[in-house]
Design a protein around this motif. Sequence first.
Motif, PDB file in Angstrom:
ATOM      1  N   GLY A  38       0.808  -1.213   0.000  1.00 12.21           N
ATOM      2  CA  GLY A  38       0.000   0.000   0.000  1.00 12.21           C
ATOM      3  C   GLY A  38       0.840   1.261   0.000  1.00 12.21           C
ATOM      4  O   GLY A  38       0.541   2.231  -0.710  1.00 12.21           O
ATOM      5  N   LYS A  39       1.921   1.266   0.785  1.00 16.75           N
ATOM      6  CA  LYS A  39       2.802   2.428   0.835  1.00 16.75           C
ATOM      7  C   LYS A  39       3.458   2.680  -0.521  1.00 16.75           C
ATOM      8  O   LYS A  39       3.604   3.824  -0.951  1.00 16.75           O
ATOM      9  CB  LYS A  39       3.885   2.231   1.900  1.00 16.75           C
ATOM     10  N   VAL A  40       3.841   1.610  -1.191  1.00 13.96           N
ATOM     11  CA  VAL A  40       4.469   1.746  -2.502  1.00 13.96           C
ATOM     12  C   VAL A  40       3.461   2.283  -3.523  1.00 13.96           C
ATOM     13  O   VAL A  40       3.778   3.188  -4.304  1.00 13.96           O
ATOM     14  CB  VAL A  40       5.080   0.405  -2.970  1.00 13.96           C
ATOM     15  N   ALA A  72       2.944   5.898  -2.864  1.00  9.81           N
ATOM     16  CA  ALA A  72       4.123   6.682  -3.248  1.00  9.81           C
ATOM     17  C   ALA A  72       4.180   6.908  -4.754  1.00  9.81           C
ATOM     18  O   ALA A  72       4.473   8.020  -5.208  1.00  9.81           O
ATOM     19  CB  ALA A  72       5.395   5.994  -2.758  1.00  9.81           C
ATOM     20  N   PHE A  73       3.892   5.873  -5.542  1.00  8.20           N
ATOM     21  CA  PHE A  73       3.869   6.044  -6.997  1.00  8.20           C
ATOM     22  C   PHE A  73       2.755   7.004  -7.405  1.00  8.20           C
ATOM     23  O   PHE A  73       2.960   7.878  -8.246  1.00  8.20           O
ATOM     24  CB  PHE A  73       3.702   4.703  -7.719  1.00  8.20           C
ATOM     25  N   ARG A  74       1.586   6.837  -6.807  1.00  7.39           N
ATOM     26  CA  ARG A  74       0.462   7.723  -7.143  1.00  7.39           C
ATOM     27  C   ARG A  74       0.814   9.173  -6.843  1.00  7.39           C
ATOM     28  O   ARG A  74       0.595  10.065  -7.672  1.00  7.39           O
ATOM     29  CB  ARG A  74      -0.797   7.304  -6.372  1.00  7.39           C
ATOM     30  N   GLN A  75       1.378   9.418  -5.685  1.00  9.96           N
ATOM     31  CA  GLN A  75       1.727  10.784  -5.302  1.00  9.96           C
ATOM     32  C   GLN A  75       2.854  11.337  -6.157  1.00  9.96           C
ATOM     33  O   GLN A  75       2.847  12.514  -6.507  1.00  9.96           O
ATOM     34  CB  GLN A  75       2.094  10.833  -3.823  1.00  9.96           C
ATOM     35  N   ILE A 125       7.388  -2.567  -8.160  1.00 14.66           N
ATOM     36  CA  ILE A 125       6.436  -2.409  -7.055  1.00 14.66           C
ATOM     37  C   ILE A 125       6.691  -3.497  -6.008  1.00 14.66           C
ATOM     38  O   ILE A 125       6.773  -3.216  -4.815  1.00 14.66           O
ATOM     39  CB  ILE A 125       4.982  -2.453  -7.567  1.00 14.66           C
ATOM     40  N   VAL A 126       6.821  -4.723  -6.461  1.00 13.56           N
ATOM     41  CA  VAL A 126       7.032  -5.854  -5.553  1.00 13.56           C
ATOM     42  C   VAL A 126       8.368  -5.735  -4.827  1.00 13.56           C
ATOM     43  O   VAL A 126       8.452  -5.969  -3.613  1.00 13.56           O
ATOM     44  CB  VAL A 126       6.927  -7.194  -6.319  1.00 13.56           C
ATOM     45  N   GLY A 185      13.400   6.366   2.520  1.00 16.36           N
ATOM     46  CA  GLY A 185      13.950   6.400   1.168  1.00 16.36           C
ATOM     47  C   GLY A 185      12.961   6.018   0.078  1.00 16.36           C
ATOM     48  O   GLY A 185      13.318   5.998  -1.099  1.00 16.36           O
ATOM     49  N   LEU A 186      11.724   5.722   0.437  1.00 19.46           N
ATOM     50  CA  LEU A 186      10.747   5.274  -0.556  1.00 19.46           C
ATOM     51  C   LEU A 186      10.482   6.338  -1.616  1.00 19.46           C
ATOM     52  O   LEU A 186      10.473   6.033  -2.809  1.00 19.46           O
ATOM     53  CB  LEU A 186       9.432   4.864   0.121  1.00 19.46           C
ATOM     54  N   ALA A 187      10.275   7.575  -1.217  1.00 17.60           N
ATOM     55  CA  ALA A 187       9.978   8.638  -2.184  1.00 17.60           C
ATOM     56  C   ALA A 187      11.120   8.789  -3.185  1.00 17.60           C
ATOM     57  O   ALA A 187      10.883   8.936  -4.387  1.00 17.60           O
ATOM     58  CB  ALA A 187       9.700   9.956  -1.468  1.00 17.60           C
TER      59      ALA A 187
END
Length: 99
Positions: A6-8, A11-14, A63-64, A78-80
């Motif tokens: 969900g976080k990933v 993050a991509f959507r944002q 994504i995975v 570091g995800l963003a």
Amino acid sequence: MKKAVGKVIKAFRQNLNYTQEFVATKLNVTVATLANIENGRVSVDIVKLYKLSMIFEVHIKDIVTLASEIFEKGNDEGLAFAVAYIRYGARNKNLDMAG
């Protein structure tokens, strides 16, 4: 793992400045369902994960992989940056193919 995925997705959507409404429509789910996916309350099946990769124009493995790293580390530090890097790299690959 649901929370990491969900976080990933979020993050991509944002990163793309997509609204939940836009992505939910493309995914053929309600905004509430997408919000529940992004918050880790609902699992996303492989078909929806594939559709999300198409919407975000990234490989499903990206994504995975990011979700796995978050799950293993226990945080999304570091995800963003990682999402921006993947998106930038994907655009450059597409440009290289076109040129």
